[in-house]
Design an enzyme around this catalytic site. Structure first.
Site, short mmCIF file in Angstrom:
data_model
loop_
_atom_site.label_atom_id
_atom_site.label_comp_id
_atom_site.label_asym_id
_atom_site.label_seq_id
_atom_site.Cartn_x
_atom_site.Cartn_y
_atom_site.Cartn_z
CD GLU C 30 -2.48 -1.69 2.42
OE1 GLU C 30 -2.48 -0.94 3.41
OE2 GLU C 30 -2.90 -2.86 2.45
CG LEU C 58 -6.22 -0.06 2.39
CD1 LEU C 58 -6.19 0.97 1.28
CD2 LEU C 58 -7.03 0.45 3.55
CD GLU C 60 -3.35 -4.97 4.69
OE1 GLU C 60 -4.54 -5.27 4.49
OE2 GLU C 60 -2.97 -3.80 4.86
CG PHE C 83 1.65 0.30 11.20
CD1 PHE C 83 2.47 0.79 12.21
CD2 PHE C 83 1.09 1.20 10.29
CE1 PHE C 83 2.74 2.15 12.29
CE2 PHE C 83 1.36 2.55 10.38
CZ PHE C 83 2.18 3.04 11.38
CB ALA C 84 4.48 -5.71 12.22
CG ASP C 85 0.51 -3.53 14.93
OD1 ASP C 85 0.37 -3.54 16.15
OD2 ASP C 85 1.47 -2.97 14.34
CG PHE C 86 -1.87 -3.47 9.17
CD1 PHE C 86 -2.39 -3.06 10.40
CD2 PHE C 86 -1.46 -2.48 8.28
CE1 PHE C 86 -2.50 -1.72 10.73
CE2 PHE C 86 -1.56 -1.13 8.59
CZ PHE C 86 -2.08 -0.74 9.82
CB ILE C 87 0.97 -9.79 10.35
CG1 ILE C 87 1.74 -10.71 9.41
CG2 ILE C 87 0.68 -10.47 11.66
CD1 ILE C 87 3.22 -10.70 9.67
CG HIS C 129 -1.10 1.75 14.13
ND1 HIS C 129 -2.39 1.82 14.59
CD2 HIS C 129 -1.19 1.85 12.78
CE1 HIS C 129 -3.22 1.96 13.58
NE2 HIS C 129 -2.53 1.97 12.45
#
Ligand SMILES: Cc1ncc(C[n+]2csc(CCOP(=O)(O)OP(=O)(O)O)c2C)c(N)n1
Ligand SMILES: [Mg+2]
Lengths: 328, 498, 325
Positions: C30, C58, C60, C83-87, C129
């Site tokens: 993104e 958007l 992932e 952001f890794a959180d979106f994994i 985040h």
């Protein structure tokens, strides 16, 4: 588009091969020789055989969990026995016994396997389709999916991206009416699932998935579009699975008479009648095909039964490409 | 001048005799009076003796064939002599068509390395002769390393030439044979030529016995050492002076294991003194083997019969089928095929799996065939269950698995119990005949000898035949000679039917 | 090696130089193309290679799914997770696809992709985040988790990750982006799966990754002043761990402290502690200590966040405790 006699004979034999393959698998699943659970595609042969018939070895195929037929027909003749022995969990299997029914793959014919997670391949297939654009070649990608799988969010992500980027991706949605026990009208707002594609401005069709001539005709159009760089197509193929969701499921959720009505629309019967009535194929010719298929299937079964099981300790191989994992 | 040997006449009534067996091969040297053949006349058999010293030039009579008295059946003489009066000799095509070109596209076959610790190996048997055509994947040799043997597969197809003799021990990576015509860069440098079994002793023999002592001597030379916290605690408890120990842990630190070993070595030193023979306590396995062997010979009436099996068909079967099985991921081996056949014969001959239990004959109903496997520190006999009912593929894989488990000490109780018959193989050491000792609780054991080629004659010509000698030890209390012999004959039939 | 550049610049340079070298490498994610990424790490790439840098929706799952599929075709995708959180919304593709491809294809093809994931707390952005996500992936055999701590490592490890044929989750700690350090101009690789001994010592081993390395260094200085010698091991690859280097170090010192930014439960500290308990027990002179966050979500208010994240003083306390034991 009516097929020539030879062409129809060939795909009839393909369909029969799937039918017999699945019947044998069912026998050995029921008697416990095949471990785990198995999803059979009896009743859906036309959709699988028709689509594979149109594709080349260099096109990418993502069969789904009910995809033995597409898998076997994509494979080279000499490797088909290894598709069966994989389902039998044997070392000679095409994945060396690591995958089983749901993961039979063969990269040499770009059968990509993997489909234990519904809706997962729908986005993975973006990658092979993207590759054709990146490398500027005309390989197409076909991803098989079921009516139930359309509920997964990945379907949206996938079609959104493939339509935006005009990727050569064909969604073959085999609508066999059920996701396990849930009828597609109970889980989707559309009466006709192919309307899903319209929101993304993707050409979408609903066809008779049991009529192999229709399957081939429409798939061919979609493949032509994709090869020309015109983007994705969605084809909903109406069909029905004769068995339960997995081998052993009594399918009590089906209304009385529904299965019988669909058996009247048996894809093999339709093709056979057409061969006899339109092309004057004789009963002897049909019999000769059956005999050929029997010999073939007998070979697969013998190979699968005789092949040894994989070495348990090989389970630690291939976790990484470049390092070993500790064994016991 | 060579001397012709005729079919003898042992009595006035004798018109013809059958060569039951040749006891010598062509090229063997014999002394006068030595038995060279067994001649059968009706119910009797007689030994045919060599009339003079010399070399067996030709065996023109075929085993099993009957000849009129007076018919020449062999020639004896000196080297370089021609055989007079012998009929035309059929020579194997590969041998005559063997024109060596100097184009250097021959594929070298080197002594393989089967593990990081292997430095050299012994070619115990070549399975092909000079110039024979081999296929890729053919078993061309049996390689023995210490107590193990491995089959060496041909890397390619072509005419085969060995470059070292059987019994030679060669460093890993050195050339031992070539496939194809052409020159060889360097030959395997033969390290030693003593027999493989002698090598075993040299390589593994007493080393283990001296290891402990060596270790404790070495420590005297090294400087003071660092102990792990737990090792220090243990050394204090045991009263071991660890200050001079050589550690095997990280950063050469002395570990608990090192302290324990030093403690044991100390005890050993005290007990054995310095100049007396080295005593070593028998391991549990060694004790069990010793007791078992003694018991077996004390408590049964063992006798051994032998038979030379014609295994041409076995070899042909192996060659014709190995590719199919390879596609299944199975490495077919001669032993696995033999196990299958023996399984079938055992099913038909329950007597072979009948034992004495008190005053009862007890038939063991399952055909579970044990296979004697030579391992470090002993001998184990795991068995293949229901071998008569299994596919060749299943037997081959199970056999490989059992061997592997045996090697790694991973055999389970179930693998080792329930056997009804045993097969043991010394063929890879070039042994033809032996007298295997019965496994306790069984009434028969079959010893497999080496596969060898011998000349045989047919229609006056010669051709090579492959033989393998089977030595069957049976408990005469249960199995008489005739049933035992019939059993062996049945195996030969099954080989022929393959 | 005089040149000093930032961690961000080192990453950017790694991608550009690898793309010059190998045309199978491309980037996607993104806002990574025209804008050059939310943190600017991919800037300049699209300008040079408009056909090898892709702004995606958007999506992932689509980004990582596409990367899997393209990998099998021989391409080398470098995807960015802003952001890794979106994994979590593409977890399936990483866990069930990427990590399994080589296994399924028995070595014929694999997910030779890199997912760059921006990780860690301390930027006052709360729990969506700021998380350290490596424990979420540490029990997925088939995945590789790489965690650079310096600009030099950023470049060398990213190059190695792109070239590696396994799926690599490449963790970039936000706090490190601006730190500067010496970075060679030429392309170089730092091998994966190898921990690095940052500093040798004999009394205590501190294992610390990414932004925690600076805590360890400062603590080592402080302890040195008191005559205590600290050895620092930076794992570089968090999974699979380089057990040998850690074991060698702890065998020497007999004392271990692991500093990790995420919650205490199930981090790399837990894994290292358990592993040493199993394999190196007899060398230990004191209990193993972990200095970590509290087991809470990362809160927003600065005072709260600081309270939750690990403290430098905790490292000193731990050092004193293991020495006094
Ligand atoms: C993500 C995910 N959710 C649920 C399942 C369990 N599951 C396997 S097949 C299936 C039904 C799929 O229905 P459909 O897509 O119509 O295919 P069909 O079985 O009818 O061929 C379900 C729910 C799964 N494998 N993966
Ligand atoms: Mg369905």
């Amino acid at each position: 588009m009516a097929l020539s006699k030879e062409h129809l004979l060939k795909v009839y034999e393909d369909m029969l091969l799937i039918r017999r393959f699945e019947e044998e698998v069912e026998v050995y699943a029921k008697n416990g020789t095949i471990p785990g659970f198995i999803h059979l595609s009896i009743g859906q042969e036309a959709a699988q055989a028709g689509v594979v018939d149109v594709l080349k070895d260099t096109d990418y195929k993502f069969p789904d969990h009910r995809g033995h037929g597409a898998i076997v027909l994509s494979s080279k003749a000499e490797d088909r026995k290894r598709c069966m022995s994989e389902i039998f969990a044997k070392a000679s299997g095409i994945n060396g016994g690591r995958g089983g029914s749901m993961h039979v793959h063969d990269l040499s014919v770009r059968n990509m396997g993997f489909n234990g997670i519904q809706g997962s391949t729908v986005v993975t297939a973006l990658g092979t389709a993207f590759n054709s654009v990146y490398r500027k070649n005309d390989d197409v990608t076909v991803v098989f999916m079921g009516d139930g799988t359309l509920g997964e969010g990945t379907c949206h992500e996938s079609m959104n991206m493939s339509a935006t980027w005009k990727l050569p991706l064909i969604y073959v949605l085999i609508n066999n009416h059920y996701a396990i026990s849930t009828h597609y009208t109970e889980s989707h707002p559309q009466k006709q699932l192919s309307t899903w594609g319209l929101g993304y401005e993707v050409p979408s069709f609903t066809i008779d998935g049991n009529d192999i001539e229709e399957v081939i005709e429409v798939t061919q159009k979609a493949v032509d579009r994709a090869r020309k760089g015109e983007g994705p197509t969605l084809i909903e193929m109406m069909s029905y699975r004769w068995q339960g969701h997995f081998s052993g499921d009594p399918a009590a959720y089906r209304p009385d008479g529904e299965l019988e009505a669909w058996k009247e629309k048996d894809p093999l019967k339709i093709a056979k009648e057409r061969l006899q009535e339109k092309h004057g194929v004789t009963a002897d010719e049909i019999k000769a095909i059956s005999e050929r298929v029997e010999v073939e299937i007998a070979k697969y079964v013998k190979f699968s039964l005789e092949s040894p099981v994989p070495k348990p300790e090989d389970a630690v191989k291939y976790v990484y490409t470049d390092r070993e994992v500790e064994g016991r | 001048m060579s001397t012709m040997i005729e079919m003898p006449r042992y009595g006035a009534n004798m018109d013809e005799g059958t060569i039951a067996a040749w006891l010598v091969s062509e090229g063997d040297s014999v002394t006068k009076g030595q038995a060279i053949a067994e001649i059968a006349i009706e119910k009797l058999s007689n030994e045919l003796l060599a009339p003079e010293d010399g070399i067996i030039l030709k065996l023109v009579g075929t085993e099993g064939e009957t000849y009129d008295c007076g018919t020449p059946i062999a020639y004896i003489g000196q080297l370089d002599e021609n055989v007079e009066g012998s009929t035309s000799v059929e020579i194997e095509a590969a041998e005559s068509g063997n024109t060596k070109s100097s184009s250097s596209d021959a594929t070298m076959v080197v002594m393989p390395r089967y593990g990081a610790n292997m430095e050299e190996g012994t070619v115990s048997t070549w399975f092909f002769s000079e110039g024979d055509m081999v296929e890729e994947g053919d078993v061309i040799a049996e390689i023995s390393i210490e107590k193990l043997t491995n089959e060496l597969l041909s890397p390619t197809a072509g005419p085969f030439y060995s470059l070292v003799e059987e019994g030679s021990t060669v460093k890993c990576g050195k050339t031992i044979a070539k496939i194809g015509e052409g020159d060889v860069a360097e030959e395997g440098e033969v390290v030693s030529k003593c027999s493989p079994s002698e090598m075993d002793d040299v390589i593994t023999g007493n080393k283990e016995n001296t290891l402990v002592l060596e270790d404790s001597f070495e420590t005297i030379a090294s400087g003071s050492s660092v102990l792990t916290p737990k090792a220090k605690k243990l050394a204090d408890e045991l009263g071991v002076d660890a200050s001079m120990l050589k550690g095997t842990g990280y950063h050469d630190m002395v570990t608990r294991e090192d302290v324990k070993k030093a403690n044991e070595a100390g005890a050993l030193n005290k007990a054995g003194g310095t100049s007396t023979p080295i005593n070593r306590k028998m391991t549990a396995m060694e004790k069990a083997i010793a007791a078992g062997m003694y018991k077996s010979l004390q408590e049964t009436a063992q006798t051994t019969i032998t038979m030379d099996m014609d295994v041409d068909n076995l070899v042909a079967f192996y060659k014709a089928n190995k590719a199919d099985y390879a596609a299944m991921g199975v490495k077919l081996s001669y032993t696995s095929v033999i196990i299958n056949l023996v399984g079938k014969a055992l099913q038909e001959y329950p007597i072979m799996r009948t034992i004495i239990d008190g005053d009862m004959f007890k038939e063991l109903t399952d055909v579970n065939i044990g296979v004697a496997i030579d391992i470090d520190g002993g001998l184990v006999v795991p068995n293949i269950k229901n071998a008569d009912k299994k596919f060749y593929s299943a037997v081959a894989t199970e056999l490989a698995e059992l061997a592997n488990k045996a090697k790694n000490g991973k055999l389970l109780e179930n693998d080792l119990t329930g056997g009804s018959f045993t097969i043991t193989n010394l063929g890879m050491f070039g042994i033809k005949y032996f007298t295997p000792v019965l496994n306790i609780g069984e009434s028969a054991i079959l010893g497999l000898g080496s596969i060898r080629k011998e000349l045989a004659s047919k229609k006056g010509g010669f051709y090579k035949k492959k033989y393998m000698s089977f030595s069957l030890t049976h408990d005469h209390r249960v199995i008489n000679g005739a049933p035992a012999a019939r059993f062996l004959n049945r195996i030969q039939e099954l080989i022929n039917e393959l | 090696m005089a040149r000093k550049i930032s961690f961000s610049k080192a990453l950017n340079e790694a991608m550009i130089q690898e793309m010059e070298r190998d045309e199978n490498v491309f980037i996607l994610g993104e806002d990574v193309a025209k804008m050059g990424g939310d943190f600017g790490i991919t800037s300049g790439i699209w300008d040079r290679w408009p056909n090898r840098a892709f702004d995606t929706a958007l999506s992932e799952s689509a980004i990582t799914g596409l990367s899997c599929g393209a990998s099998v075709c021989g391409l080398r995708p470098v995807a960015e997770l802003m952001f890794a959180d979106f994994i979590t919304v593409c977890y399936d593709q990483l866990v069930n696809n990427a990590a399994k491809l080589n296994y399924m294809y028995q070595g014929e093809a694999s997910a030779q992709m890199v997912v760059r994931a921006v990780t860690g707390g301390g930027i006052r952005c709360a729990y969506h985040h700021s998380q350290c996500i490596e424990p979420w992936l540490m029990n997925i055999p088939g995945l590789v988790i790489v965690a650079p701590a310096t600009p030099y490592e950023a470049k060398g490890l990213l190059v190695a990750s792109i070239r590696n044929n396994n799926p690599v989750v490449f963790l970039e700690h936000k706090h490190l982006y601006n730190i500067k350090g010496e970075v060679p101009e030429e392309l170089y690789e730092i091998p994966l799966y190898e921990a690095h001994v940052e500093r040798e010592g004999t009394d205590i081993t501190i294992v610390a990754a990414m932004s925690m390395l600076k805590f360890a260094q400062k603590a080592a200085d402080e302890m040195a002043a008191k005559g205590i010698s600290v050895e620092i091991v930076n794992p570089r690859t968090i999974f699979p761990l380089d057990k040998e280097t850690i074991k060698e170090s702890v065998a020497k010192t007999g004392r271990l402290i692991v500093v990790q930014e995420g919650p205490k439960v199930m981090g790399y500290g837990a894994e290292i502690g358990a592993m040493l308990g199993e394999e190196l027990f007899e060398y230990l002179k004191a209990p193993i200590k972990r200095v970590t966050s509290l087991d809470t979500p990362v809160p927003f208010a600065p005072g709260m966040e600081d309270y939750v994240l690990p403290h430098y003083e905790d490292v000193i306390t731990a050092c004193n405790e293991v020495m006094a034991y």
